[in-house]
Design an enzyme around this catalytic site. Sequence first.
Site, PDB file in Angstrom:
ATOM      1  N   SER A 107      54.274  40.462  41.772  1.00 44.81           N
ATOM      2  CA  SER A 107      54.936  39.729  40.022  1.00 44.81           C
ATOM      3  C   SER A 107      55.480  41.014  39.999  1.00 44.81           C
ATOM      4  CB  SER A 107      53.744  39.145  39.027  1.00 44.81           C
ATOM      5  OG  SER A 107      54.639  38.514  37.796  1.00 44.81           O
ATOM      6  N   TYR A 162      47.407  40.794  33.688  1.00 37.78           N
ATOM      7  CA  TYR A 162      47.659  40.629  34.844  1.00 37.78           C
ATOM      8  C   TYR A 162      48.507  41.599  35.105  1.00 37.78           C
ATOM      9  CZ  TYR A 162      50.731  37.776  37.808  1.00 37.78           C
ATOM     10  OH  TYR A 162      51.386  36.833  39.043  1.00 37.78           O
ATOM     11  N   LYS A 179      48.143  43.217  38.742  1.00 43.96           N
ATOM     12  CA  LYS A 179      49.371  43.342  39.700  1.00 43.96           C
ATOM     13  C   LYS A 179      50.723  44.569  40.406  1.00 43.96           C
ATOM     14  CE  LYS A 179      49.538  38.992  40.520  1.00 43.96           C
ATOM     15  NZ  LYS A 179      48.671  38.716  41.828  1.00 43.96           N
TER      16      LYS A 179
END
Length: 258
Positions: free
Chosen positions: A149, A162, A166
């Site tokens: 991402s 998150y 990533k």
Amino acid sequence: MNSIKQSFNLEGKVAIVTGSSKGIGKAIAQGLAEHGAKVVISSRSQEAVDEVVTEFKKEGLEAAGIACHIGKAEQRENLIQKTIEHYGGVDILVNNAAINPIYGPIEDAEEGVFDKIMDVNVKAPWMLSNLALPSMKQRGGGSIINIASVEALHPGAGLGLYSTSKAALLMLTKNQAKEWGKYGIRANVLCPGLIKTKFSAALWQNEQLLNKIEKTLPSARMGMPEEMGGIVCLLASDAGAYMTGGVYNADGGYMIAG
């Protein structure tokens, strides 16, 4: 002269796409299948994957459905084993399934949430790639595409854990590329920006927030899942044969937005 168009052809290749019953994963699986690959559709629900397989087969695409909760070791092993039993091996692995169970400041997250995010977003792609490695070696090479991402490259708001998971996936990919190049295996990362999926609904369903984001993007809009399919087909095929250890953004210009 070698045909560039032909180098995109994936006939005879077997691809596994995790989290492919909807959203970006499904669009990627469709792109690979349209280029001739035999695609394994996978997500936690067998019913959901069967639905996609039926849909693909109606379009004349080759697909099989194997349910897998990628956070569970025995299910990961089953996914690779069943794929090899069904199609004879693995050439392309797209680690797309991910979770983001929390939105908010990093200090508010429970320790268990951290473990869950790391388990699914980092450990599972590492383990699945390791499980696919013997088959790829045996077949003389392969392509691993990890879906990260733009959050891995630039801190957003409320997505700290998150983002951290990533960012770890980026370095995992670079190590896979470096260590497994000798086996003809390539590993690359795709970093999508804001894409209209159920996963990102909290962002785009808030009209005020969406308007604010879209105003800053050079593309002036959010992306659609099918816009992620093309770059994965490039990375999976001989057309991208010299691409390994790379990080590719498909973000409507998010990373250059002021």
